[in-house]
Design a protein around this motif. Structure first.
Motif, PDB file in Angstrom:
ATOM      1  N   UNK A  98       0.688  -1.354  -0.098  1.00  0.00           N
ATOM      2  CA  UNK A  98       0.057  -0.010  -0.011  1.00  0.00           C
ATOM      3  C   UNK A  98       0.914   1.273  -0.152  1.00  0.00           C
ATOM      4  N   UNK A  99       2.163   1.078   0.313  1.00  0.00           N
ATOM      5  CA  UNK A  99       2.989   2.346   0.458  1.00  0.00           C
ATOM      6  C   UNK A  99       4.368   2.090  -0.594  1.00  0.00           C
ATOM      7  N   UNK A 100       3.950   1.255  -1.390  1.00  0.00           N
ATOM      8  CA  UNK A 100       4.871   0.860  -2.552  1.00  0.00           C
ATOM      9  C   UNK A 100       5.694   2.192  -3.057  1.00  0.00           C
ATOM     10  N   UNK A 101       4.609   2.984  -3.543  1.00  0.00           N
ATOM     11  CA  UNK A 101       5.269   4.461  -3.995  1.00  0.00           C
ATOM     12  C   UNK A 101       6.144   4.947  -3.001  1.00  0.00           C
ATOM     13  N   UNK A 102       6.013   5.135  -1.847  1.00  0.00           N
ATOM     14  CA  UNK A 102       6.825   5.725  -0.769  1.00  0.00           C
ATOM     15  C   UNK A 102       8.047   5.182  -0.797  1.00  0.00           C
ATOM     16  N   UNK A 103       8.118   3.611  -0.898  1.00  0.00           N
ATOM     17  CA  UNK A 103       9.460   2.882  -0.796  1.00  0.00           C
ATOM     18  C   UNK A 103      10.330   3.300  -2.195  1.00  0.00           C
ATOM     19  N   UNK A 113       0.225  12.020  -7.504  1.00  0.00           N
ATOM     20  CA  UNK A 113       0.033  11.283  -8.557  1.00  0.00           C
ATOM     21  C   UNK A 113       0.900  10.122  -8.608  1.00  0.00           C
ATOM     22  N   UNK A 114       2.233  10.361  -7.962  1.00  0.00           N
ATOM     23  CA  UNK A 114       3.132   8.864  -7.969  1.00  0.00           C
ATOM     24  C   UNK A 114       2.291   7.982  -6.990  1.00  0.00           C
ATOM     25  N   UNK A 115       1.564   8.390  -5.961  1.00  0.00           N
ATOM     26  CA  UNK A 115       0.863   7.247  -5.084  1.00  0.00           C
ATOM     27  C   UNK A 115       0.009   6.376  -6.006  1.00  0.00           C
ATOM     28  N   UNK A 116      -0.290   6.725  -7.074  1.00  0.00           N
ATOM     29  CA  UNK A 116      -1.090   5.541  -7.960  1.00  0.00           C
ATOM     30  C   UNK A 116      -0.302   4.428  -7.997  1.00  0.00           C
ATOM     31  N   UNK A 117       1.061   4.407  -8.153  1.00  0.00           N
ATOM     32  CA  UNK A 117       1.621   3.028  -8.552  1.00  0.00           C
ATOM     33  C   UNK A 117       1.569   2.121  -7.167  1.00  0.00           C
ATOM     34  N   UNK A 118       1.241   2.502  -6.166  1.00  0.00           N
ATOM     35  CA  UNK A 118       0.735   1.512  -5.122  1.00  0.00           C
ATOM     36  C   UNK A 118      -0.444   0.699  -5.232  1.00  0.00           C
ATOM     37  N   UNK A 119      -1.175   1.518  -5.769  1.00  0.00           N
ATOM     38  CA  UNK A 119      -2.662   0.691  -6.092  1.00  0.00           C
ATOM     39  C   UNK A 119      -2.448  -0.027  -7.247  1.00  0.00           C
ATOM     40  N   UNK A 120      -1.518   0.233  -8.417  1.00  0.00           N
ATOM     41  CA  UNK A 120      -1.257  -0.444  -9.448  1.00  0.00           C
ATOM     42  C   UNK A 120      -0.775  -1.889  -9.165  1.00  0.00           C
ATOM     43  N   UNK A 121       0.313  -1.704  -8.580  1.00  0.00           N
ATOM     44  CA  UNK A 121       1.146  -2.992  -7.882  1.00  0.00           C
ATOM     45  C   UNK A 121       0.332  -3.851  -6.969  1.00  0.00           C
ATOM     46  N   UNK A 231     -10.207   5.160 -17.722  1.00  0.00           N
ATOM     47  CA  UNK A 231     -10.830   4.185 -17.102  1.00  0.00           C
ATOM     48  C   UNK A 231      -9.978   3.770 -16.035  1.00  0.00           C
ATOM     49  N   UNK A 232      -8.738   3.726 -16.347  1.00  0.00           N
ATOM     50  CA  UNK A 232      -7.730   3.218 -15.209  1.00  0.00           C
ATOM     51  C   UNK A 232      -7.520   4.325 -14.142  1.00  0.00           C
ATOM     52  N   UNK A 233      -7.575   5.498 -14.419  1.00  0.00           N
ATOM     53  CA  UNK A 233      -7.386   6.502 -13.348  1.00  0.00           C
ATOM     54  C   UNK A 233      -8.806   6.482 -12.374  1.00  0.00           C
ATOM     55  N   UNK A 234     -10.109   6.335 -13.341  1.00  0.00           N
ATOM     56  CA  UNK A 234     -11.069   6.292 -12.516  1.00  0.00           C
ATOM     57  C   UNK A 234     -11.072   4.907 -11.305  1.00  0.00           C
ATOM     58  N   UNK A 235     -10.698   3.817 -11.996  1.00  0.00           N
ATOM     59  CA  UNK A 235     -10.809   2.545 -11.101  1.00  0.00           C
ATOM     60  C   UNK A 235      -9.569   2.884  -9.836  1.00  0.00           C
ATOM     61  N   UNK A 236      -8.398   3.373 -10.262  1.00  0.00           N
ATOM     62  CA  UNK A 236      -7.679   3.741  -9.190  1.00  0.00           C
ATOM     63  C   UNK A 236      -7.873   4.647  -8.135  1.00  0.00           C
ATOM     64  N   UNK A 237      -8.589   5.900  -8.693  1.00  0.00           N
ATOM     65  CA  UNK A 237      -9.318   6.659  -7.875  1.00  0.00           C
ATOM     66  C   UNK A 237     -10.342   6.177  -6.921  1.00  0.00           C
ATOM     67  N   UNK A 238     -11.127   5.204  -7.300  1.00  0.00           N
ATOM     68  CA  UNK A 238     -12.410   4.497  -6.693  1.00  0.00           C
ATOM     69  C   UNK A 238     -11.758   3.743  -5.601  1.00  0.00           C
ATOM     70  N   UNK A 239     -10.373   3.047  -5.916  1.00  0.00           N
ATOM     71  CA  UNK A 239     -10.003   2.250  -4.700  1.00  0.00           C
ATOM     72  C   UNK A 239      -9.050   2.932  -3.875  1.00  0.00           C
TER      73      UNK A 239
END
Length: 258
Positions: A98-103, A113-121, A231-239
């Motif tokens: 959940x904090x992959x982007x921080x690492x 915006x960079x924090x989206x990488x956590x949701x994606x991973x 669509x990917x941004x909406x999904x990531x924002x939803x989660x």
């Protein structure tokens, strides 16, 4: 249903993997709910800041991963110890990723915006584990018949060939395709055949003196990103929640750490 459960989950020793996957997804979802409540100033939850030091939840996540990982190695795939270790490992993995982007950025980019990488991973990890749980074996070994598996040469050649295809897909700048291609060989084959992403090592090496291929690759990437970005941004924002524009602007202005 009980026969299916025993035949496909318990007998092959996949119960710890299933428990780890469920606890991993639940840990991530619960963590996101709590962090969004903290961000909105609702509920009883607050940031943990002993002595003014903000303790990110990746810290207890690492501790849980270590405990669950070593416990799983010691307990094996069967028994209560293995199941408990799998749950602990899944909980810790959810907190860590959940904090992959921080690492990755070594900066607090959770709501940027960079924090989206956590949701994606997290989504990619859950999908890959679900494929393995469903019976897919890395490098396509499950595609061989029982007679073919008796030959170590065929198994080695099959695994090496699928690994090579996944490596080409990664070389072409298609990281997700390469990752899924390790589990499903056909995906890696598609990624290896198609044009490379602009800016990838493959494109820089082979498209430098081929303007038509370079232009075609750029146009294909543009259409692909335009089709799937929203669509990917909406999904990531939803989660994961909508990123904070101000925090994103500040993080982009910061110089990279040495």
């Amino acid at each position: 249903m009980g026969h299916w459960w025993y035949r496909n989950i318990v007998e092959p020793g996949k119960l710890p993997l299933l428990l780890a996957l469920v606890s991993f997804v639940m840990s991530f979802l619960v963590t996101r709910v709590i962090t969004r409540l903290i961000r909105a100033g609702r509920g009883p939850f607050k940031n943990v800041t002993p002595g003014g030091l903000h303790i990110h939840h990746v810290v207890p996540g690492v501790i849980l991963v270590i405990i669950g990982g070593f416990g799983a190695v010691a307990a094996g795939r069967y028994g209560f110890g293995g199941a408990l270790s799998a749950v602990i490992f899944g909980l810790g993995a959810g907190l860590v990723l959940d904090e992959f982007a921080l690492i990755l950025h070594l900066d607090d980019v959770y709501w940027s915006e960079q924090g989206r990488k956590s949701v994606e991973i997290v989504v990619v990890t859950a999908a890959v584990v679900a494929l393995v749980l469903g019976g897919f074996v890395p490098f396509g070994v499950n595609d061989l018949t029982a007679e073919e598996r008796q030959s170590r040469g065929l198994v080695a050649m099959n695994a090496a060939g699928n690994f090579f295809l996944a490596l080409i897909a990664l070389w072409k700048g298609k990281a997700r395709t390469a990752l899924f291609g390790v589990i499903v060989p056909f995906v890696a084959l598609v990624g290896a055949i198609r044009l490379a992403r602009p800016g990838s090592p493959y494109a820089k090496r082979f498209y430098a003196n081929r303007p038509r291929a370079r232009a075609k690759a750029g146009l294909r990437a543009f259409h692909h990103d335009r089709r799937w970005a929203r669509p990917r941004r909406r999904f990531e924002n939803f989660i994961g929640g909508t990123p904070d524009p101000e925090r994103t602007a500040v993080s982009l202005e910061k110089p990279p750490p040495p």
